[in-house]
Write a protein that holds these residues in place. Structure first.
Motif, PDB file in Angstrom:
ATOM      1  N   ILE A  50       0.852  -1.192   0.000  1.00  0.00           N
ATOM      2  CA  ILE A  50       0.000   0.000   0.000  1.00  0.00           C
ATOM      3  C   ILE A  50       0.889   1.243   0.000  1.00  0.00           C
ATOM      4  O   ILE A  50       1.711   1.415   0.895  1.00  0.00           O
ATOM      5  N   PRO A  51       0.727   2.078  -1.026  1.00  0.00           N
ATOM      6  CA  PRO A  51       1.517   3.315  -1.050  1.00  0.00           C
ATOM      7  C   PRO A  51       0.799   4.400  -0.245  1.00  0.00           C
ATOM      8  O   PRO A  51      -0.235   4.136   0.370  1.00  0.00           O
ATOM      9  N   ALA A  52       1.312   5.610  -0.288  1.00  0.00           N
ATOM     10  CA  ALA A  52       0.634   6.733   0.352  1.00  0.00           C
ATOM     11  C   ALA A  52      -0.774   6.843  -0.224  1.00  0.00           C
ATOM     12  O   ALA A  52      -0.940   6.972  -1.429  1.00  0.00           O
ATOM     13  N   CYS A  53      -1.773   6.734   0.610  1.00  0.00           N
ATOM     14  CA  CYS A  53      -3.174   6.864   0.203  1.00  0.00           C
ATOM     15  C   CYS A  53      -4.015   6.733   1.464  1.00  0.00           C
ATOM     16  O   CYS A  53      -3.476   6.515   2.549  1.00  0.00           O
ATOM     17  N   CYS A  54      -5.330   6.844   1.330  1.00  0.00           N
ATOM     18  CA  CYS A  54      -6.191   6.702   2.516  1.00  0.00           C
ATOM     19  C   CYS A  54      -5.928   5.395   3.261  1.00  0.00           C
ATOM     20  O   CYS A  54      -5.959   5.354   4.487  1.00  0.00           O
ATOM     21  N   SER A  55      -5.650   4.344   2.511  1.00  0.00           N
ATOM     22  CA  SER A  55      -5.507   3.021   3.139  1.00  0.00           C
ATOM     23  C   SER A  55      -4.278   2.934   4.037  1.00  0.00           C
ATOM     24  O   SER A  55      -4.207   2.052   4.900  1.00  0.00           O
ATOM     25  N   THR A  56      -3.316   3.815   3.825  1.00  0.00           N
ATOM     26  CA  THR A  56      -2.167   3.883   4.732  1.00  0.00           C
ATOM     27  C   THR A  56      -2.673   4.115   6.151  1.00  0.00           C
ATOM     28  O   THR A  56      -2.199   3.507   7.116  1.00  0.00           O
ATOM     29  N   ILE A  57      -3.631   5.015   6.236  1.00  0.00           N
ATOM     30  CA  ILE A  57      -4.192   5.387   7.531  1.00  0.00           C
ATOM     31  C   ILE A  57      -5.231   4.369   7.974  1.00  0.00           C
ATOM     32  O   ILE A  57      -5.259   3.951   9.133  1.00  0.00           O
ATOM     33  N   ILE A  58      -6.063   3.952   7.019  1.00  0.00           N
ATOM     34  CA  ILE A  58      -7.149   3.011   7.331  1.00  0.00           C
ATOM     35  C   ILE A  58      -6.594   1.737   7.978  1.00  0.00           C
ATOM     36  O   ILE A  58      -7.172   1.198   8.913  1.00  0.00           O
ATOM     37  N   ALA A  59      -5.448   1.270   7.479  1.00  0.00           N
ATOM     38  CA  ALA A  59      -4.867   0.013   7.983  1.00  0.00           C
ATOM     39  C   ALA A  59      -4.424   0.119   9.438  1.00  0.00           C
ATOM     40  O   ALA A  59      -4.232  -0.893  10.105  1.00  0.00           O
ATOM     41  N   GLY A  60      -4.249   1.346   9.922  1.00  0.00           N
ATOM     42  CA  GLY A  60      -3.908   1.512  11.340  1.00  0.00           C
ATOM     43  C   GLY A  60      -2.471   1.910  11.555  1.00  0.00           C
ATOM     44  O   GLY A  60      -1.587   1.501  10.805  1.00  0.00           O
ATOM     45  N   GLU A 140     -11.502   9.100  -7.205  1.00  0.00           N
ATOM     46  CA  GLU A 140     -11.537  10.245  -8.114  1.00  0.00           C
ATOM     47  C   GLU A 140     -10.963  11.545  -7.558  1.00  0.00           C
ATOM     48  O   GLU A 140     -11.361  12.617  -7.992  1.00  0.00           O
ATOM     49  N   ALA A 141     -10.041  11.445  -6.628  1.00  0.00           N
ATOM     50  CA  ALA A 141      -9.301  12.625  -6.159  1.00  0.00           C
ATOM     51  C   ALA A 141      -8.298  12.193  -5.094  1.00  0.00           C
ATOM     52  O   ALA A 141      -8.321  11.039  -4.658  1.00  0.00           O
ATOM     53  N   TYR A 142      -7.416  13.117  -4.710  1.00  0.00           N
ATOM     54  CA  TYR A 142      -6.485  12.867  -3.601  1.00  0.00           C
ATOM     55  C   TYR A 142      -7.257  13.099  -2.314  1.00  0.00           C
ATOM     56  O   TYR A 142      -7.338  14.222  -1.813  1.00  0.00           O
ATOM     57  N   MET A 143      -7.841  12.026  -1.790  1.00  0.00           N
ATOM     58  CA  MET A 143      -8.701  12.180  -0.621  1.00  0.00           C
ATOM     59  C   MET A 143      -7.905  12.279   0.674  1.00  0.00           C
ATOM     60  O   MET A 143      -8.233  13.039   1.568  1.00  0.00           O
ATOM     61  N   ASN A 144      -6.808  11.517   0.746  1.00  0.00           N
ATOM     62  CA  ASN A 144      -6.040  11.468   1.986  1.00  0.00           C
ATOM     63  C   ASN A 144      -5.372  12.808   2.308  1.00  0.00           C
ATOM     64  O   ASN A 144      -5.158  13.149   3.461  1.00  0.00           O
ATOM     65  N   THR A 145      -5.032  13.554   1.272  1.00  0.00           N
ATOM     66  CA  THR A 145      -4.392  14.853   1.500  1.00  0.00           C
ATOM     67  C   THR A 145      -5.416  15.970   1.597  1.00  0.00           C
ATOM     68  O   THR A 145      -5.057  17.138   1.740  1.00  0.00           O
ATOM     69  N   GLY A 146      -6.700  15.633   1.437  1.00  0.00           N
ATOM     70  CA  GLY A 146      -7.728  16.648   1.621  1.00  0.00           C
ATOM     71  C   GLY A 146      -8.451  17.054   0.348  1.00  0.00           C
ATOM     72  O   GLY A 146      -8.715  18.235   0.117  1.00  0.00           O
ATOM     73  N   ILE A 147      -8.751  16.055  -0.492  1.00  0.00           N
ATOM     74  CA  ILE A 147      -9.646  16.242  -1.648  1.00  0.00           C
ATOM     75  C   ILE A 147      -9.086  17.201  -2.697  1.00  0.00           C
ATOM     76  O   ILE A 147      -9.703  18.225  -3.020  1.00  0.00           O
ATOM     77  N   GLN A 148      -7.904  16.904  -3.210  1.00  0.00           N
ATOM     78  CA  GLN A 148      -7.402  17.650  -4.370  1.00  0.00           C
ATOM     79  C   GLN A 148      -7.653  16.848  -5.644  1.00  0.00           C
ATOM     80  O   GLN A 148      -7.693  15.623  -5.601  1.00  0.00           O
TER      81      GLN A 148
END
Lengths: 311, 393
Positions: A50-60, A140-148
């Motif tokens: 998993i690279p940098a993305c929401c799932s980085t955080i989701i996984a814990g 459909e966007a960079y959600m983890n960094t704040g929706i860009q």
């Protein structure tokens, strides 16, 4: 937990969970649901990258993990390369890769990490023909960094760097067709899937497991936070994306295209039904909606042609 | 012991073969290419077994693929130069942070622009803070020995950090010389298969690597790497000693001292230019100069203690840097000076910037530097602290 036999018979998905409670996804997160299905499909016998993305955080955060499977966190643009290396190491060490009892090597990356910064590594992975599966969960966007906006953001969408306003500065470019770029590599298998149709997704995950060579799945995964949509509408929105032909389900295998039901059988539903459930589209003018509707229908016609000619 | 006449690059490739490397992921760049070509040839000729070769689409992906492979338990190697190394930079941090004992050969090449393919240490020294160990080879034999030792040091249970073996563009990479290579069985005894700290194939006890480290935890992760770097000094000395006992070439010293016992002036530097320096030392000695050479083999971890021991007994140190940190000074000079500041060993130190972009440093140059240093010592005062020695005026 053992289920009664009559209940078990009715299940269309594996009952066992390998994605655990305690993960940190937002309510109604499509990506979390998708990850849960992938883990179900492979019974935990998959190595995740998993690279940098929401799932980085989701996984814990360390020392926790919500995945009952080995997981390697990596840098944004490297998913395609890291899964290539994992696959090579497994082969060098004599492990069975893929197949019923083999190890699945899975890259799980967002649309930014795939369509933008990770496109080169994805291309390298596909071109070299590694026995691994790359899943792009597309919100459909960079959600983890704040929706860009990413190149996978559709025309007319509001994001934090296409914010609308007096000058009407909304996303002006059409959604990049990553799946077409993938297919240009002539991979063993490529498919679109949606969290609204888990059986279809599961079948595609199983296919990716049995087929030799690189596989790619673009998974439509609504993001209530970034799409400004109600958290209980994730499935409905994902379903409408398919029914309006905004995100049709299809497969590419051995040079052949196949449109999967439940993509529209006859006329797709009007796009507006999909748009109106999401706050991100609320700044679009009537003309904007027409422009996007036209694009959707043109792409849909093109896909149908491909399925007709190369079916 | 079998001898081969090989280039520095082929010496590296043979060491990779003899170390029974399992995964190589690499991207071509001059002057590194003949390393990965030779490895491909070994595979094509059936001379190696179980070696997976991943011809990636960039150096960034080369390091990323090595990271994936190493995390899966494989003994992993790559090689690069200059622009390629710079492109890898992000992933060099990742390899060290994930505690992966990847070994890489960097063929020192000058950074562009202007384009240059010739020797310069600024590429590797720019990677100073990535958590990689760095070894600078003087000749082809040291390239070969360095790669073999690198795996043993990197994979040591107290280290688990990646190692970079650095050789000079063309001066070593493409120049042929005799290299002693032990028998495969002897090498196997010295370097048994890797026992990884962790592997991603552990399905019974799955875990994640590299997850978010909050301010409550990140700090200790860094401390552990710092500690492993300190431990690496001991491991380097042990492995270097063992290598000497087994194969006759001792590497137990992190700084190789050459005729320094009664030396007043010591030339300090790294890599192939130290071969020229040693020759100059012999000539200068015959002319009555009390000079010696200190070849810094390991730049990371930095041999602080050995440098102190050396500095205690000399009057002047001429630091020869084939590199430069803009806005400051030569990088080795900067480090060496810093180490001695809080000690009672404070010889006069002068920085000579030499050989950037592959310009030759000759024996006569070293002799001229010796004369300059002698004058400085006699006057007890530096003429200037940093001298761009070769500058056309």
């Amino acid at each position: 937990m053992e289920l009664p036999a009559d209940v078990k018979k009715k299940l269309t998905l594996p009952f066992e969970e390998h994605f655990y409670a305690g993960h940190t996804a937002c309510q109604g997160c499509g990506a979390a649901l998708g990850l849960r299905y992938v883990l179900k499909a492979y019974g935990g016998k998959a190595i995740f990258t998993i690279p940098a993305c929401c799932s980085t955080i989701i996984a814990g955060p360390w020392p926790y993990t919500a995945l009952n499977a080995p997981l390697f966190h990596t840098a944004f643009e490297t998913t395609g390369a890291v899964i290539s290396g994992i696959e090579a190491a497994l082969k060098a060490k004599g492990y069975k890769v893929k197949g019923e009892d083999g190890i699945m090597v899975v890259g799980w990356a967002g649309d930014g990490g795939t369509a933008d910064i990770g496109l080169q590594a994805l291309s390298g992975f596909l071109e070299r023909g590694h026995d691994a599966l790359y899943i792009m969960y597309d919100n459909e966007a960079y959600m983890n960094t704040g929706i860009q906006r990413s190149s996978s953001t559709p025309y007319g969408a509001w994001t934090t760097n296409t914010p609308g306003g007096k000058k009407h500065f909304l996303e002006q470019r059409p959604k990049k067709k990553v799946i077409d770029i993938v297919i240009a590599h002539k991979p063993a298998y490529a498919a679109t899937a949606s969290v609204a149709y888990p059986e279809d997704f599961m079948r595609k995950l199983k296919k990716a497991q049995t087929i030799k060579g690189p596989a790619f799945i673009q998974l439509f995964a609504p993001c209530p936070t970034g799409w400004r949509s109600p958290t209980d509408k994730t499935i409905e929105i994902a379903r409408l994306a398919v029914q309006t032909a905004y995100f049709p389900l299809f497969e590419y295998e051995n040079g052949k295209y196949k449109i999967n039901m439940p993509s529209p059988n006859k006329e797709p539903k009007p796009l507006e039904e999909f748009l109106k459930l999401q706050g991100r589209f609320k700044y679009m003018t009537k003309e904007d909606i027409e422009t996007l509707q036209e694009w959707v229908l043109r792409e849909w016609e093109e896909l149908k042609k491909k399925a007709e000619v190369f079916g | 012991m079998p001898k081969k006449v090989v280039s520095g690059n082929y010496a590296a490739a043979y060491a990779v073969k003899h170390a029974r490397v399992e995964v190589v992921a690499a991207y071509p760049i001059t002057p590194q290419t003949s390393i990965i070509e030779k490895i491909a040839e070994f595979i094509a000729n059936g001379e190696v077994e179980n070696l997976q070769y991943v011809p990636v689409e960039s150096e960034h992906s080369a390091m990323a693929a090595c990271i994936g492979a190493s995390a899966t338990g494989a003994r992993t190697f790559t090689a690069t130069s200059a622009q390629g190394l710079a492109l890898m930079h992000e992933m060099l941090h990742w390899a060290a942070g994930a505690r992966l004992p990847i070994v890489m050969v960097d063929v020192n090449r000058a950074m562009a622009p202007p384009w240059s393919v010739w020797d310069d240490q600024t590429d590797s020294l720019s990677q100073r803070d990535t958590g990689w160990l760095q070894f600078y080879a003087e000749n082809n034999q040291e390239v070969y020995d360095g790669v073999l030792m690198a795996f043993k040091i990197a994979e040591h249970e107290k280290v688990n950090l990646p190692v970079m073996i650095v050789e000079s563009a063309f001066i070593l990479s493409h120049t042929y010389d005799v290299v002693d290579m032990p028998e495969q069985e002897e090498i196997d005894e010295f370097l048994p298969p890797r026992k990884p700290l962790y592997t991603l194939t552990d399905f019974e006890n799955p875990f994640s690597v590299g997850a978010l480290g909050t301010p409550a935890d990140y700090y200790e992760f860094r401390y552990k790497i710092a500690k492993a770097m300190e431990e690496a000094k001991k491991v380097i000395k042990e492995v270097g000693k063992e290598y000497g006992e087994r194969f006759g070439r001792d590497y137990s010293q992190m700084i190789e001292l050459y005729r320094t016992d009664d030396a007043e002036i010591v030339f300090m530097g790294m890599g192939s230019l130290m071969g020229t320096v040693k020759e100059a030392v012999d000539i200068l000695r015959s002319e009555g100069y009390k000079v010696g050479a200190a070849k810094v083999r390991w730049f990371r971890p930095f041999p602080r203690e050995e440098l102190y021991e050396l500095a205690k007994n000399v009057e002047g140190i001429a630091v020869l840097d084939r590199n430069f940190s803009f806005g400051q000074e030569g990088i080795l000079f900067n480090e060496a000076k810093g180490v001695l500041y809080n000690t009672d060993a404070r010889p006069i130190m002068k920085n000579y910037i030499v050989g950037l972009g592959g310009r030759d440093l000759t024996v006569n140059d070293v002799k001229a530097i010796a004369k300059n240093m002698k004058e400085i010592i006699e006057k007890g005062k530096l003429d200037r602290e940093i001298e761009w020695y070769h500058l056309k005026r």
